[in-house]
Design a protein around this motif. Sequence first.
Motif, PDB file in Angstrom:
ATOM      1  N   GLY A 144       0.914  -1.077   0.211  1.00 33.64           N
ATOM      2  CA  GLY A 144      -0.025  -0.051  -0.167  1.00 33.64           C
ATOM      3  C   GLY A 144       0.866   1.409  -0.172  1.00 33.64           C
ATOM      4  O   GLY A 144       0.300   2.244   0.147  1.00 33.64           O
ATOM      5  N   ARG A 147       0.262   4.439  -2.320  1.00 40.71           N
ATOM      6  CA  ARG A 147      -0.659   5.563  -2.022  1.00 40.71           C
ATOM      7  C   ARG A 147      -0.246   6.661  -1.342  1.00 40.71           C
ATOM      8  O   ARG A 147      -1.031   7.496  -0.728  1.00 40.71           O
ATOM      9  CB  ARG A 147      -2.038   4.812  -1.761  1.00 40.71           C
ATOM     10  CG  ARG A 147      -2.685   3.804  -2.474  1.00 40.71           C
ATOM     11  CD  ARG A 147      -4.297   3.886  -1.924  1.00 40.71           C
ATOM     12  NE  ARG A 147      -4.206   2.940  -0.816  1.00 40.71           N
ATOM     13  CZ  ARG A 147      -4.216   1.650  -0.693  1.00 40.71           C
ATOM     14  NH1 ARG A 147      -4.044   0.802  -1.780  1.00 40.71           N
ATOM     15  NH2 ARG A 147      -4.194   0.949   0.519  1.00 40.71           N
ATOM     16  N   ARG A 384      -0.713   5.579   6.781  1.00 42.99           N
ATOM     17  CA  ARG A 384      -1.601   5.469   5.566  1.00 42.99           C
ATOM     18  C   ARG A 384      -3.059   5.063   5.920  1.00 42.99           C
ATOM     19  O   ARG A 384      -4.052   5.507   5.652  1.00 42.99           O
ATOM     20  CB  ARG A 384      -0.867   4.501   4.573  1.00 42.99           C
ATOM     21  CG  ARG A 384      -1.841   4.230   3.505  1.00 42.99           C
ATOM     22  CD  ARG A 384      -1.398   3.297   2.478  1.00 42.99           C
ATOM     23  NE  ARG A 384      -1.011   1.902   3.243  1.00 42.99           N
ATOM     24  CZ  ARG A 384      -2.043   0.931   3.246  1.00 42.99           C
ATOM     25  NH1 ARG A 384      -3.100   1.384   2.842  1.00 42.99           N
ATOM     26  NH2 ARG A 384      -1.656   0.057   4.013  1.00 42.99           N
TER      27      ARG A 384
END
Length: 390
Positions: A144, A147, A384
């Motif tokens: 991830g 992002r 995040r």
Amino acid sequence: MYQTFLLAGIWLGLALLSTILSARLKIATALSEIFVGIFAHLILVTWIGSTILAPDTDWIQFLAGTGSIFLTFLAGAELDPTIFKKNWKEAFLIGFISFLVPFFGCAAIAYYFLDWSSQASWLTGIALSTTSVAVVYAVMLEFGLNRTNYGKTVLAACFITDLGTVLALGLMFSPFTIKTILFFGVTTIVGVLSPYIVPRLFKVFGKLPSEFETKLLLFVLFLLGALAGWAGSEAVLPAYLMGIALANIVGKDHALIIRLRTLTFGLLTPFYFIRAGAFVSLPTLFAAPLIFFALFLGKIFTKVVGVYPTTRWMGSSKKEGIYTTLLMSTGLTFGTISALYGLSHGIIDNTQYSHLVAVVVGSAILPTLIANAFYLPKHLLQKREEENPL
């Protein structure tokens, strides 16, 4: 004609085997395709004969070449222009150093320690200066990090590194003549005009079952590739530049990107990567293992010497700096493209090619494993999750 279908069946069977191995071993499909190409060549040549895979067949060379062009185009098209504009200093400096130091360092190792020719040494510097966008993107996607601003900046740095590789390959190993000037002139004009013309054509003729978008891109890339070949350059150079020029158009059209990925990874790149592996000679590697270790350690050492101090100077923590350095040390797509270019044009021989590809493949595996096992920046993952709880 049955022989053509049989040969195509063999190659696509190897591509299916590569996909299964990739899923089971949890490694990049491109990596498994290279491995399958290496061992398929060894086994089939040993048991059946040297012509069974026929990697130099015209239509296989065409599909493999088209695969490298489209893969290079997609790498440029998926650049995030917004993040690059925001963090261009960090991305440019890290990416440029990641190319420059290994380029000169690995070329020096090949020339002074391995006694390779100057042409082969410069080609070595180019092949081992690369960073694998495919590997880095896969890692970012898995955790991830793609992002986060950190992940997008690292990916932008990868593009800068590989842009340096593509430019060096095109400029150093093509004769500079009036053809070269015409090639760069036409490529520049097409690159400047495309962001204005392409979206208008997409708006009028796009979204049709006939796949106008794909045909238009193939048309432009093939013509620019032909122009590059006519000028003595390499077709991946205009493909990469066109990808960057159309990043705001093609890269933001997720449906089009998915269709292009299907064409590229479903049909084209297996021929490229399996063919690249088929030229690797394992007996050659086993006969001179010190060459492999000299080049592998040279690539990793020069990446560390160049990238790690730069990341620290740019404000990264020690852990982030090491993680970035290890990811920037990976190699795969452009490394094999450069090595195969050198072999195809007589710059390096099969022995040198085997060592270069082995080093490129090794650099795709070991730095990634160490980075994720010991230096994964978990604080970025937590941040995040806090920003995107869903």
